[in-house]
Motif scaffolding. Structure first.
Motif, short mmCIF file in Angstrom:
data_model
loop_
_atom_site.label_atom_id
_atom_site.label_comp_id
_atom_site.label_asym_id
_atom_site.label_seq_id
_atom_site.Cartn_x
_atom_site.Cartn_y
_atom_site.Cartn_z
N VAL A 80 0.85 -1.19 0.00
CA VAL A 80 0.00 0.00 0.00
C VAL A 80 0.89 1.24 0.00
O VAL A 80 2.08 1.15 0.31
N ASN A 81 0.30 2.36 -0.33
CA ASN A 81 1.02 3.63 -0.28
C ASN A 81 0.45 4.47 0.85
O ASN A 81 -0.77 4.62 0.96
N VAL A 82 1.33 4.99 1.72
CA VAL A 82 0.90 5.83 2.83
C VAL A 82 1.46 7.23 2.60
O VAL A 82 2.66 7.40 2.37
N ALA A 83 0.58 8.23 2.63
CA ALA A 83 0.98 9.61 2.34
C ALA A 83 0.44 10.54 3.42
O ALA A 83 -0.45 10.17 4.20
N GLY A 84 0.99 11.74 3.46
CA GLY A 84 0.51 12.75 4.41
C GLY A 84 1.36 12.84 5.65
O GLY A 84 2.59 12.70 5.59
N GLU A 85 0.72 13.04 6.79
CA GLU A 85 1.41 13.36 8.05
C GLU A 85 1.91 12.10 8.77
O GLU A 85 1.46 11.77 9.87
N ARG A 124 2.72 12.06 12.62
CA ARG A 124 3.32 13.30 13.11
C ARG A 124 2.33 13.99 14.04
O ARG A 124 1.12 13.72 14.01
N ARG A 125 2.84 14.91 14.85
CA ARG A 125 1.98 15.61 15.81
C ARG A 125 0.95 16.50 15.12
O ARG A 125 0.00 16.95 15.74
N THR A 126 1.14 16.77 13.83
CA THR A 126 0.20 17.60 13.07
C THR A 126 -0.85 16.77 12.34
O THR A 126 -1.62 17.31 11.55
N ALA A 127 -0.89 15.45 12.59
CA ALA A 127 -1.83 14.58 11.87
C ALA A 127 -3.26 14.78 12.36
O ALA A 127 -3.51 14.95 13.55
N ASP A 128 -4.19 14.76 11.43
CA ASP A 128 -5.62 14.82 11.75
C ASP A 128 -6.18 13.41 11.66
O ASP A 128 -6.53 12.92 10.59
N LEU A 129 -6.25 12.72 12.80
CA LEU A 129 -6.69 11.32 12.83
C LEU A 129 -8.20 11.17 12.66
O LEU A 129 -8.69 10.06 12.49
N ARG A 130 -8.92 12.27 12.69
CA ARG A 130 -10.38 12.17 12.54
C ARG A 130 -10.81 12.02 11.09
O ARG A 130 -11.96 11.68 10.82
N ASN A 131 -9.89 12.27 10.17
CA ASN A 131 -10.28 12.27 8.76
C ASN A 131 -9.26 11.52 7.90
O ASN A 131 -8.89 11.98 6.81
N VAL A 132 -8.81 10.36 8.36
CA VAL A 132 -7.91 9.53 7.57
C VAL A 132 -8.68 8.96 6.39
O VAL A 132 -9.82 8.48 6.55
N VAL A 133 -8.09 9.01 5.20
CA VAL A 133 -8.79 8.59 3.98
C VAL A 133 -8.08 7.38 3.38
O VAL A 133 -6.86 7.37 3.24
#
Length: 301
Positions: A80-85, A124-133
């Motif tokens: 899989v590919n993981v992107a973002g924070e 990362r500490r800036t991750a928004d875990l409420r909206n993982v896509v």
């Protein structure tokens, strides 16, 4: 029955009474399997049940009432590919090839979104875990986006339903919107955070340089991991420097660590400066030490 075949899978084909069509086969890189006389048959993107039905129709043209059965022998790795924070974005192989033992009924459990985030180095500490896509392309070519709220798993008594991943999925962790606040201490203690973050501790400590500390550590913990202060350390004027996540502004503060106790939570990329008792302004010293041109020279000063 919902598992879609793909290149690298191995299947067991059995055609009763026809040993030339019976045995293990691999799904080739082009997504096909090869059979005598028949040639190549498309297998990628199909379940074993669907491939059994289609192969029965194909063999019925050359054999008399073929009785076909297909089972999974071993499963390809899931990539899989993981992107973002996350700390290590990019493609990930989440598991090795899995053997399927029909006799002992070993269950195949695909990896979850949480497992993918941990394998990507943590959030990362800036991750928004409420909206993982999770973005998934179906065999039909249709793309489906699914939003998952992993934040509830950190504090709620009821766990959210975890999504299981398939080969080729994309997991995207968005950044927190400006002004949004989360409990960073809870986030740092969670299993989704990295095991350690990197902090530079310079000046009057036993082992100055970059150290790895748990993400929920304090400034005094970082000093302790760097070997502790030397006899010449001026602990009442310890400085730490960090970059603001939203503005990119450099923030500098002076902290009294004489009791080696503080309430600051360390963050990845922080710089902790322990001055010498005879030095001048601690912030002037910090500026000299973190300057890219002077850092290596001052590190051992």
């Amino acid at each position: 029955s919902s598992y879609f075949l793909g290149p690298g899978d191995r299947i067991e084909v059995s055609v009763y009474g026809f040993p030339e069509y019976t045995g293990p086969l691999s799904v080739l890189p082009d997504g096909t399997i090869a059979l005598p006389i028949v040639g190549k048959v498309d297998a990628a993107g199909k379940t074993t049940d669907r491939l059994t039905r289609e192969l029965t129709v194909i063999l019925d043209r050359i054999l008399v009432n073929p009785a076909v059965s297909i089972s999974l022998n071993s499963l390809r790795p899931i990539v899989v590919n993981v992107a973002g924070e996350v700390y290590r974005p990019g493609p990930l192989q989440l598991q090795e090839t899995t053997n399927v033992n029909q006799d002992t009924e070993v269950a195949y459990a695909p990896p979850s979104v949480s497992e993918a985030l941990v394998e990507a180095g943590g959030i990362r500490r800036t991750a928004d875990l409420r909206n993982v896509v999770v973005i998934r392309q179906l065999p039909s070519g249709e793309t489906v986006n699914t939003e998952i709220n992993l934040w509830d798993a950190l504090w709620s008594a009821s766990l959210p339903e975890e999504m299981l991943l398939r080969d080729g999925d994309l997991v995207f962790v968005p950044r927190l919107a400006e002004g949004e606040l989360v409990d960073r201490h809870l986030l740092a203690r969670s299993s989704l955070s990295p095991d350690t973050v990197r902090v530079r501790v310079v000046g009057e400590v036993t082992r100055p340089g970059e150290v790895s500390v748990p993400p929920n550590s304090s400034l005094s913990s970082a000093v302790a991991i760097a070997g502790g202060p030397t006899d010449d350390a001026r602990l009442k004027d310890v400085a730490f420097i960090r970059t603001d996540d939203n503005t990119g502004e450099i923030i500098q503060e002076v902290v009294d660590l004489r009791n080696l106790v503080d309430t600051y939570q360390i963050q990845d990329g922080d710089v902790v400066v322990v001055p010498k008792t005879t030095s001048g302004s601690v912030l002037d010293l910090a500026a000299r030490l973190v300057n890219p041109l002077n850092f290596l020279l001052n590190l051992f000063d």
